[in-house]
Design a protein around this motif. Structure first.
Motif, short mmCIF file in Angstrom:
data_model
loop_
_atom_site.label_atom_id
_atom_site.label_comp_id
_atom_site.label_asym_id
_atom_site.label_seq_id
_atom_site.Cartn_x
_atom_site.Cartn_y
_atom_site.Cartn_z
N THR A 105 22.24 -16.91 11.23
CA THR A 105 23.43 -17.60 11.72
C THR A 105 23.15 -18.39 13.00
O THR A 105 23.99 -19.17 13.42
CB THR A 105 24.58 -16.62 12.00
N LYS A 106 22.00 -18.18 13.62
CA LYS A 106 21.67 -18.89 14.85
C LYS A 106 20.37 -19.66 14.68
O LYS A 106 19.46 -19.20 14.00
CB LYS A 106 21.55 -17.92 16.02
N TRP A 129 24.78 -22.13 17.26
CA TRP A 129 25.43 -21.50 16.12
C TRP A 129 26.89 -21.89 16.07
O TRP A 129 27.43 -22.46 17.02
CB TRP A 129 25.24 -19.99 16.11
N ILE A 130 27.51 -21.59 14.95
CA ILE A 130 28.93 -21.86 14.76
C ILE A 130 29.64 -20.53 14.60
O ILE A 130 29.23 -19.69 13.79
CB ILE A 130 29.17 -22.77 13.54
N GLU A 131 30.68 -20.35 15.40
CA GLU A 131 31.43 -19.09 15.37
C GLU A 131 32.92 -19.41 15.32
O GLU A 131 33.45 -20.11 16.20
CB GLU A 131 31.10 -18.30 16.64
N GLY A 133 34.53 -21.52 13.59
CA GLY A 133 34.79 -22.96 13.56
C GLY A 133 34.41 -23.71 14.82
O GLY A 133 34.64 -24.91 14.92
N ARG A 134 33.82 -23.02 15.80
CA ARG A 134 33.42 -23.67 17.05
C ARG A 134 31.90 -23.71 17.16
O ARG A 134 31.22 -22.74 16.84
CB ARG A 134 33.98 -22.89 18.25
N VAL A 135 31.39 -24.84 17.64
CA VAL A 135 29.96 -24.97 17.90
C VAL A 135 29.66 -24.33 19.25
O VAL A 135 30.32 -24.63 20.24
CB VAL A 135 29.54 -26.46 17.91
#
Length: 138
Positions: A105-106, A129-131, A133-135
């Motif tokens: 994920t990263k 990474w994206i968490e 919906g946020r970069v």
């Protein structure tokens, strides 16, 4: 689609989007993967297209009074030759490389090239990474 018609079609579509949708805002374009274009049209034709595109952009920069677009070209380095990667890097203002890590994920993000006068690549790069919906860049 072939190398003789790609650039005229691309420019026609680009101009239409600028006139109908962008107006006075700064356009951002994300184009097809360059390696995919090279696969479809051939590496030599793709390099020639980029040379023509850069010449047209320089002419437009001198002749047109509008905000300059930001173009983002994606390149899967594993599918491209060193020659193609070199040409794209030559024409790019920024070169940002993303590398997968053990944690899927990263990714590691390294800025390889920048026009900023005091630019120096950061040792080790950044984590990206994206968490939800946020970069996130760390």
């Amino acid at each position: 689609m072939d190398s003789a018609t790609f650039l005229p079609k691309y420019l026609h579509l680009y101009r239409r989007i600028l006139e109908e949708r962008i107006h006075d805002r700064r356009p951002i374009g994300i184009d097809v993967t360059v390696d995919g274009l090279a696969f479809l049209l051939g590496e030599e034709n793709t390099i020639k297209l980029f040379q023509s595109l850069m010449a047209l952009k320089e002419r437009a920069r001198m002749e047109e009074k509008r905000k300059r677009p930001i173009n983002i070209f994606l390149l899967n380095r594993g599918r491209a030759s060193d020659r193609l990667v070199s040409w794209i890097a030559l024409y790019s203002q920024y070169v940002i490389e993303f590398c997968s890590s053990v944690d899927s994920t990263k990714e590691k993000m390294v800025i390889r090239k920048s026009p900023l006068p005091d630019f120096k690549p950061r040792e080790g790069g950044y984590r990206f990474w994206i968490e939800r919906g946020r970069v996130i860049i760390e």
